[in-house]
Design a protein around this motif. Structure first.
Motif, PDB file in Angstrom:
ATOM      1  N   VAL A 231      12.582  22.055 -10.034  1.00 39.34           N
ATOM      2  CA  VAL A 231      12.115  20.665  -9.995  1.00 39.34           C
ATOM      3  C   VAL A 231      12.057  20.248  -8.535  1.00 39.34           C
ATOM      4  N   PHE A 232      10.912  19.731  -8.119  1.00 37.30           N
ATOM      5  CA  PHE A 232      10.728  19.267  -6.746  1.00 37.30           C
ATOM      6  C   PHE A 232      10.671  17.740  -6.720  1.00 37.30           C
ATOM      7  N   ILE A 233      11.163  17.173  -5.639  1.00 31.09           N
ATOM      8  CA  ILE A 233      11.097  15.725  -5.424  1.00 31.09           C
ATOM      9  C   ILE A 233      10.408  15.477  -4.088  1.00 31.09           C
ATOM     10  N   SER A 234       9.322  14.721  -4.103  1.00 35.71           N
ATOM     11  CA  SER A 234       8.581  14.384  -2.894  1.00 35.71           C
ATOM     12  C   SER A 234       8.659  12.895  -2.625  1.00 35.71           C
ATOM     13  N   ASP A 235       8.661  12.548  -1.353  1.00 34.70           N
ATOM     14  CA  ASP A 235       8.607  11.148  -0.943  1.00 34.70           C
ATOM     15  C   ASP A 235       7.169  10.677  -1.088  1.00 34.70           C
ATOM     16  N   PHE A 236       6.920   9.797  -2.036  1.00 30.86           N
ATOM     17  CA  PHE A 236       5.554   9.371  -2.334  1.00 30.86           C
ATOM     18  C   PHE A 236       4.908   8.673  -1.144  1.00 30.86           C
ATOM     19  N   ASN A 237       5.690   7.957  -0.348  1.00 23.79           N
ATOM     20  CA  ASN A 237       5.141   7.181   0.767  1.00 23.79           C
ATOM     21  C   ASN A 237       5.051   7.972   2.060  1.00 23.79           C
ATOM     22  N   SER A 238       5.398   9.239   2.007  1.00 21.68           N
ATOM     23  CA  SER A 238       5.217  10.106   3.163  1.00 21.68           C
ATOM     24  C   SER A 238       3.970  10.949   2.956  1.00 21.68           C
TER      25      SER A 238
ATOM     26  N   LEU B 144      -9.811  10.848  -1.369  1.00 24.57           N
ATOM     27  CA  LEU B 144      -8.607  11.679  -1.343  1.00 24.57           C
ATOM     28  C   LEU B 144      -7.766  11.272  -0.145  1.00 24.57           C
ATOM     29  N   HIS B 145      -6.599  10.722  -0.411  1.00 23.19           N
ATOM     30  CA  HIS B 145      -5.748  10.179   0.650  1.00 23.19           C
ATOM     31  C   HIS B 145      -4.845  11.264   1.223  1.00 23.19           C
ATOM     32  N   TYR B 146      -4.125  11.958   0.368  1.00 22.25           N
ATOM     33  CA  TYR B 146      -3.318  13.100   0.793  1.00 22.25           C
ATOM     34  C   TYR B 146      -2.901  13.883  -0.447  1.00 22.25           C
ATOM     35  N   GLU B 147      -2.229  14.999  -0.203  1.00 17.68           N
ATOM     36  CA  GLU B 147      -1.831  15.881  -1.294  1.00 17.68           C
ATOM     37  C   GLU B 147      -0.339  16.182  -1.219  1.00 17.68           C
ATOM     38  N   LYS B 148       0.207  16.523  -2.356  1.00 23.63           N
ATOM     39  CA  LYS B 148       1.592  16.986  -2.458  1.00 23.63           C
ATOM     40  C   LYS B 148       1.589  18.351  -3.150  1.00 23.63           C
ATOM     41  N   THR B 149       2.460  19.210  -2.705  1.00 18.19           N
ATOM     42  CA  THR B 149       2.543  20.512  -3.343  1.00 18.19           C
ATOM     43  C   THR B 149       3.941  21.079  -3.131  1.00 18.19           C
ATOM     44  N   HIS B 150       4.103  22.331  -3.431  1.00 15.15           N
ATOM     45  CA  HIS B 150       5.405  22.984  -3.331  1.00 15.15           C
ATOM     46  C   HIS B 150       5.330  24.086  -2.291  1.00 15.15           C
ATOM     47  N   PRO B 151       6.449  24.430  -1.671  1.00 17.56           N
ATOM     48  CA  PRO B 151       6.472  25.573  -0.754  1.00 17.56           C
ATOM     49  C   PRO B 151       6.458  26.867  -1.550  1.00 17.56           C
TER      50      PRO B 151
ATOM     51  N   MET C 227       0.821  -1.195   0.000  1.00 15.89           N
ATOM     52  CA  MET C 227       0.000   0.000   0.000  1.00 15.89           C
ATOM     53  C   MET C 227       0.863   1.257   0.000  1.00 15.89           C
ATOM     54  N   ILE C 228       0.288   2.359  -0.438  1.00 17.91           N
ATOM     55  CA  ILE C 228       1.016   3.615  -0.389  1.00 17.91           C
ATOM     56  C   ILE C 228       1.312   3.997   1.051  1.00 17.91           C
ATOM     57  N   ASN C 229       0.318   3.841   1.888  1.00 25.89           N
ATOM     58  CA  ASN C 229       0.510   4.232   3.275  1.00 25.89           C
ATOM     59  C   ASN C 229       1.492   3.295   3.952  1.00 25.89           C
ATOM     60  N   ASN C 230       2.583   3.854   4.504  1.00 23.71           N
ATOM     61  CA  ASN C 230       3.518   3.007   5.208  1.00 23.71           C
ATOM     62  C   ASN C 230       3.088   2.882   6.652  1.00 23.71           C
ATOM     63  N   SER C 231       3.929   2.263   7.468  1.00 23.97           N
ATOM     64  CA  SER C 231       3.509   1.973   8.822  1.00 23.97           C
ATOM     65  C   SER C 231       3.783   3.128   9.777  1.00 23.97           C
TER      66      SER C 231
ATOM     67  N   GLY D  38      17.154   7.203   7.159  1.00 21.65           N
ATOM     68  CA  GLY D  38      15.856   6.763   7.648  1.00 21.65           C
ATOM     69  C   GLY D  38      15.043   6.028   6.618  1.00 21.65           C
ATOM     70  N   GLY D  39      15.366   6.224   5.347  1.00 19.08           N
ATOM     71  CA  GLY D  39      14.669   5.479   4.305  1.00 19.08           C
ATOM     72  C   GLY D  39      13.418   6.194   3.835  1.00 19.08           C
ATOM     73  N   ASN D  40      12.845   5.683   2.762  1.00 17.52           N
ATOM     74  CA  ASN D  40      11.661   6.247   2.140  1.00 17.52           C
ATOM     75  C   ASN D  40      10.489   6.207   3.102  1.00 17.52           C
ATOM     76  N   GLY D  41       9.793   7.330   3.210  1.00 11.80           N
ATOM     77  CA  GLY D  41       8.625   7.368   4.069  1.00 11.80           C
ATOM     78  C   GLY D  41       8.871   8.078   5.377  1.00 11.80           C
TER      79      GLY D  41
END
Length: 552
Positions: free
Chosen positions: A157-164, A41-48, A1-5, A100-103
């Protein structure tokens, strides 16, 4: 799942952020219904927003989903002992954070959230695009394994942690002289360079995504630069793609109607001259004069801009759509035009292949979603439902018909489209059920329709290889109606991506929404209830403290 623990806190923050977004835009719902259930709608990503630089004007946001696999065997040397004490502290801090790893939710250290300092060494500016760091402190032991969202807004260009579930990105890469407009990721890259970035100036960079994540600065590191100072083309870069199983080959499309083939293993500064195009109206291919040249070939596709390109899954075919309104399909290895045709009217803006390579979707300024058949070499259906230009199309490779048992000869496809009308439309396509014209309508008469396999009823004359068909009559093409039409953003949309767990939608201003599929949303809800129940039973004395952390 997208949602991690990251369990309870992550889920509750997701719900509260969705509710907040809904409160700000009361006309936008946080779910939409389909026959298989609700997408939530699970969550959103955007830019500062405070970090954006609009000196060069805005560019439309495009989104790339990148999955980094296990880090290859380490080859980088240990950090030099000559680093100053402060540099050593920075390196150690970066190593602790990034390890710490992805998420991980502690995302404030890497540039991109507006709260952190950039710990980079001296940098050397390239002529166009981003400055390339030559002495930045990196964390070579950072594995980086995980899934990331890469998106462009303005000159960054922004990079977001998809699992966070954090909204802000974990990394930003700033370009000083031009805007990034397109990017592509190769999960099978062998030598580290797996990310392509194309700029409005025409410059193209190949970089290692993992290396960018390791670095704490806001400039590209370890980049290979192509078309530097417009040495190949001074036109705007519009789209680019890695060649599937191409051993590092990639193609770049430009607004002047040309497409160039590169090999990332070659230096981008060699001789790149090509002969003058004799007939601008005809497709032509020219190869580099020297084996050391890069690019290695130029494809002249059309007179106007190439707006989008897409390879079939196996890399056999390359589809292009352009300002002239034509879809063109090429046999990539043979460098041969196979088929294509014109939109109902206006430019085509986007295209996508079905996973089996049998169908192509296109969308554009006629507000229609066109379904092209490779077998019949023509349009076999039009999707009517958008109220403005169609800006993104994609097949859903993870969707299965609810009653499918895998034994039926009938094949049904689910695909989606987004447009400048801010809507997401979902469609089901079953060619044996579609209503199709039996024959062309005589002057003053009415067309005859029938259900069943379109190829058994419709005109079976297949155009010769290399033929571009004119725009068909609107009465001659079967019509599709959307299964779902849902307004999901307040700004015009620019793209969508299907994953196993969700649908990602992006607006042109850089806001991304992740919609959880019904089965995963229900599973997550049950998991959340279980975790809440378990937490209250096992740690009753901490309930007040934990509860307080939910609603920060």
């Amino acid at each position: 799942m997208i949602n991690n623990s990251n369990s309870i806190n992550g889920m509750m923050s997701s719900s509260s952020s969705a509710a907040a977004a809904n409160a700000q835009s009361p006309t936008l719902k946080t779910y939409f219904k389909t026959p298989e259930g609700r997408y939530k709608l699970h969550y959103e990503k955007t830019h500062p927003s405070g970090l954006l630089h609009y000196a060069h004007g805005k560019s439309v946001t495009q989104v790339t989903l990148a999955h980094l696999k296990d880090k290859p065997a380490p080859t980088a040397p240990a950090p030099s002992s000559s680093l100053s004490a402060s540099s050593g502290v920075r390196f150690a801090a970066a190593a602790r954070f990034l390890g710490g790893g992805n998420g991980s939710r502690a995302l404030g250290f890497v540039g991109g959230n507006g709260n952190s300092k950039t710990f980079s060494g001296s940098s050397k500016s390239s002529a166009m695009g981003g400055s390339i760091s030559s002495n930045s402190v990196t964390t070579s032991n950072y594995d980086g394994k995980g899934t990331y969202l890469i998106f462009n807004v303005g000159d960054t260009v922004f990079i977001s942690d998809f699992n966070s579930q954090d909204r802000d990105p974990i990394k930003s890469i700033h370009f000083s002289n031009s805007n990034p407009v397109c990017h592509a990721f190769d999960p099978e890259a062998k030598d580290g360079h797996d990310l392509l970035i194309g700029l409005n100036s025409g410059d193209v960079y190949s970089v290692s995504l993992r290396q960018q994540l390791q670095d704490v600065g806001k400039k590209l590191v370890g980049a290979q630069h192509y078309n530097k100072d417009g040495s190949v083309s001074s036109s705007r870069c519009t789209s680019l793609a890695w060649v599937p199983d191409g051993d590092g080959a990639f193609v770049v499309a430009y607004a002047d109607g040309n497409l160039y083939v590169y090999e990332k293993s070659k230096d981008g500064s060699g001789d790149s001259s090509f002969p003058v195009i004799k007939d601008q109206t005809q497709f032509s291919v020219a190869h580099a004069r020297s084996s050391k040249s890069n690019p290695i070939a130029r494809w002249h596709i059309c007179q106007g801009s190439i707006n989008s390109i897409a390879f079939s899954t196996d890399g056999t075919y390359l589809a292009t759509v352009g300002r002239d309104g034509y879809l063109r399909v090429f046999d990539y290895s043979k460098e041969q035009l196979i088929c294509g045709g014109k939109s109902y009217y206006g430019a085509l803006l986007c295209c996508a292949w079905s996973g089996d390579g049998k169908y192509i979707l296109t969308g554009g300024e006629d507000d229609l979603v066109q379904v092209w058949s490779m077998e019949d070499r023509k349009v076999v259906a039009w999707g009517e439902g958008h109220n403005s230009w169609v800006s993104g199309v994609a097949f859903d490779p993870y969707w299965l018909p609810p009653t499918s048992d895998g034994t039926s000869d009938s094949v049904m496809y689910r695909f989606g489209s987004v447009g400048q009308d801010t809507q997401l439309l979902l469609w089901d396509l079953a060619m044996d059920e579609i209503v199709v014209p039996l024959r062309r309508c005589p002057p003053g008469g009415s067309p005859t329709f029938s259900t069943g396999n379109q190829s058994s009823h419709w005109d079976n004359n297949i155009s010769p290889v290399g033929t571009l068909q004119p725009a068909p009559s609107i009465r001659d093409v079967p019509k599709l109606s959307p299964l779902v039409a849902h307004r999901i953003h307040s700004e015009p949309l620019s793209g969508l991506i299907f994953t196993q767990e969700s649908i990602l939608t992006a607006c042109r201003e850089g806001h991304i929404k992740i919609w959880m599929r019904p089965s995963f949303a229900e599973s997550q809800s049950r998991e959340s209830d279980t975790l809440l129940s378990t937490s209250s039973k096992e740690k009753p004395l901490l309930a007040g403290k934990v509860g307080g952390s939910f609603y920060k």
